[in-house]
Design an enzyme around this catalytic site. Sequence first.
Site, PDB file in Angstrom:
ATOM      1  N   ARG A 153       0.841  -1.196   0.000  1.00  0.00           N
ATOM      2  CA  ARG A 153       0.000   0.000   0.000  1.00  0.00           C
ATOM      3  C   ARG A 153       0.879   1.251   0.000  1.00  0.00           C
ATOM      4  O   ARG A 153       2.051   1.216   0.389  1.00  0.00           O
ATOM      5  CB  ARG A 153      -0.900   0.025   1.239  1.00  0.00           C
ATOM      6  CG  ARG A 153      -1.845  -1.160   1.354  1.00  0.00           C
ATOM      7  CD  ARG A 153      -2.648  -1.073   2.642  1.00  0.00           C
ATOM      8  NE  ARG A 153      -3.594  -2.179   2.775  1.00  0.00           N
ATOM      9  CZ  ARG A 153      -3.349  -3.325   3.397  1.00  0.00           C
ATOM     10  NH1 ARG A 153      -2.142  -3.521   3.950  1.00  0.00           N
ATOM     11  NH2 ARG A 153      -4.268  -4.267   3.491  1.00  0.00           N
ATOM     12  N   LYS A 177      -2.127  -2.386   7.957  1.00  0.00           N
ATOM     13  CA  LYS A 177      -3.250  -1.918   8.768  1.00  0.00           C
ATOM     14  C   LYS A 177      -3.246  -2.596  10.137  1.00  0.00           C
ATOM     15  O   LYS A 177      -2.881  -3.754  10.265  1.00  0.00           O
ATOM     16  CB  LYS A 177      -4.564  -2.206   8.039  1.00  0.00           C
ATOM     17  CG  LYS A 177      -4.753  -1.408   6.757  1.00  0.00           C
ATOM     18  CD  LYS A 177      -6.088  -1.716   6.120  1.00  0.00           C
ATOM     19  CE  LYS A 177      -6.317  -0.881   4.866  1.00  0.00           C
ATOM     20  NZ  LYS A 177      -7.616  -1.180   4.219  1.00  0.00           N
ATOM     21  N   HIS A 245      -2.960   2.728  -5.814  1.00  0.00           N
ATOM     22  CA  HIS A 245      -3.738   1.512  -5.579  1.00  0.00           C
ATOM     23  C   HIS A 245      -3.935   0.718  -6.863  1.00  0.00           C
ATOM     24  O   HIS A 245      -4.124  -0.498  -6.826  1.00  0.00           O
ATOM     25  CB  HIS A 245      -5.093   1.859  -4.959  1.00  0.00           C
ATOM     26  CG  HIS A 245      -5.494   0.899  -3.878  1.00  0.00           C
ATOM     27  ND1 HIS A 245      -4.791   0.756  -2.702  1.00  0.00           N
ATOM     28  CD2 HIS A 245      -6.518   0.011  -3.801  1.00  0.00           C
ATOM     29  CE1 HIS A 245      -5.362  -0.156  -1.947  1.00  0.00           C
ATOM     30  NE2 HIS A 245      -6.402  -0.634  -2.588  1.00  0.00           N
ATOM     31  N   ARG A 248      -1.210  -1.686  -6.952  1.00  0.00           N
ATOM     32  CA  ARG A 248      -1.489  -2.805  -6.042  1.00  0.00           C
ATOM     33  C   ARG A 248      -2.450  -3.788  -6.712  1.00  0.00           C
ATOM     34  O   ARG A 248      -2.263  -5.003  -6.650  1.00  0.00           O
ATOM     35  CB  ARG A 248      -2.085  -2.257  -4.745  1.00  0.00           C
ATOM     36  CG  ARG A 248      -2.426  -3.303  -3.684  1.00  0.00           C
ATOM     37  CD  ARG A 248      -2.744  -2.575  -2.383  1.00  0.00           C
ATOM     38  NE  ARG A 248      -3.466  -3.380  -1.426  1.00  0.00           N
ATOM     39  CZ  ARG A 248      -2.884  -4.210  -0.557  1.00  0.00           C
ATOM     40  NH1 ARG A 248      -1.574  -4.359  -0.566  1.00  0.00           N
ATOM     41  NH2 ARG A 248      -3.617  -4.885   0.315  1.00  0.00           N
ATOM     42  N   HIS A 271      -4.150  -9.059   3.306  1.00  0.00           N
ATOM     43  CA  HIS A 271      -5.597  -9.123   3.496  1.00  0.00           C
ATOM     44  C   HIS A 271      -5.930 -10.034   4.673  1.00  0.00           C
ATOM     45  O   HIS A 271      -5.255 -11.032   4.914  1.00  0.00           O
ATOM     46  CB  HIS A 271      -6.290  -9.652   2.240  1.00  0.00           C
ATOM     47  CG  HIS A 271      -6.364  -8.655   1.136  1.00  0.00           C
ATOM     48  ND1 HIS A 271      -6.560  -8.999  -0.189  1.00  0.00           N
ATOM     49  CD2 HIS A 271      -6.269  -7.300   1.147  1.00  0.00           C
ATOM     50  CE1 HIS A 271      -6.580  -7.908  -0.933  1.00  0.00           C
ATOM     51  NE2 HIS A 271      -6.405  -6.869  -0.146  1.00  0.00           N
ATOM     52  N   TYR A 280      -9.679 -10.094  -7.381  1.00  0.00           N
ATOM     53  CA  TYR A 280      -8.659  -9.985  -8.422  1.00  0.00           C
ATOM     54  C   TYR A 280      -8.664 -11.173  -9.393  1.00  0.00           C
ATOM     55  O   TYR A 280      -7.848 -11.216 -10.315  1.00  0.00           O
ATOM     56  CB  TYR A 280      -7.274  -9.857  -7.797  1.00  0.00           C
ATOM     57  CG  TYR A 280      -7.140  -8.628  -6.943  1.00  0.00           C
ATOM     58  CD1 TYR A 280      -7.121  -7.361  -7.503  1.00  0.00           C
ATOM     59  CD2 TYR A 280      -7.045  -8.725  -5.554  1.00  0.00           C
ATOM     60  CE1 TYR A 280      -7.013  -6.235  -6.726  1.00  0.00           C
ATOM     61  CE2 TYR A 280      -6.937  -7.597  -4.762  1.00  0.00           C
ATOM     62  CZ  TYR A 280      -6.915  -6.359  -5.357  1.00  0.00           C
ATOM     63  OH  TYR A 280      -6.813  -5.241  -4.582  1.00  0.00           O
TER      64      TYR A 280
END
Length: 307
Positions: A153, A177, A245, A248, A271, A280
Site C-alpha cells: 500500500r 493496517k 492503488h 497494487r 488481506h 482480483y
Amino acid sequence: MRRRMVIDEFLNYLRYERNYSDYTVTAYGKDLQQFVSYIKELDSTLSFPEDIDADIIRRWIVWLMDNGYTSVSVNRKLSSLKSFFKYLVKQKRISVNPMRLVSGPKKKKPLPYFVKDADMEGMLDAEIENSGEDFRSVRDQLIVEMLYDTGMRRSELINLRDVDIDYYLMQIKVTGKRNKQRLIPFADGLKDLMQEYQRIRNREVGNYGFFFIRENGEQLYPQIVYRIVRDRLSEIPTLAKRSPHVLRHSFATSMLNNGAELNAVKDLLGHSSLASTSVYTHTSFEELKKVYHAHPRAKKEGGNYGN
C-alpha cells in the site's frame, strides 16, 4: 379501478402528509403501476393488494432483471413497494407486509482497475532506459517499480525504513493496517534498483532512517507518491484510473494470472480474508493453464521471489 384508487391514496399520503416532491411521487407511482401491470399479466384473478405475497414480488424481481434492469433500478422499485405495503399495514388494509421476507439483488462492486502486464512492462522498461541518475529520478522510478513488484500500500511504502529491507534474505518487512506486519519477497531486479537508489540517496541527501525521503531529508507524504504514480501511469493512455492503488491491483491480478495461489497472494497483500483477494480473479483464469511463474518482472530479471 380499485387498484388505481389504493395507489392514488398512497401517493396523496406521500404528497400531502409526508411532503414528498412531485418528482418522487411520480417515480413511486410509475413503479407501482409497473408492478400492477406485471400482476395482471401473471394472473388476472389475483386480488390487489390482498393476494400479493413474497413469492410474487420475487418473481417480479427476476422478471425485471431478465428484462435488463440493473440492481440499482430494481432496488429502487422495491423501495417504492416497501413504502406502499408499509402504508397499507398502517392503514390496516392488510395484516402482513409481504416485503418483510424480500431482499433485493446485491449491487455489483466495480472491478478494480489494473494495468495489463504488457503495458506495465513497456512502461517500466522505458523508465529504466530514459531515467537520469539524479536522486529524484531514481527515487520516482523505484517508487513505481516497488509498488508494482510488491503490491504494498502507499502508506506502507511511505513508512518503510532502511532496517525493514533484508538484502540477504531478499525480503521486505511491511507494517500494514492495525500495525500488522508481513514479509514480502523481492527479485534481483528490484534489489539492484533499491541498492542503486540508496547509494545515490546517501550521497546526495543523506540517510535519515526512512527508506524513501524528499530532497530535504524528510519523510514522503501521500500526495507526493500519488503525483509520481499518476504522472508515470499517464504514459498508458488506455488506463482509466491512475493511482498507487492501481499498481497494487495490478500486482495482485498479475500474480494470480501467472499461477500464484489465492492464499499466497492474500498473505502478500496483507488481506485478513480471502474475500478481499478473490476480487482480483476477474481477468482470466484460462491464463493459469498457460504459465507457471508468479510474476513477469521476476522472470524477466532472471530472479526468484525469495531464496
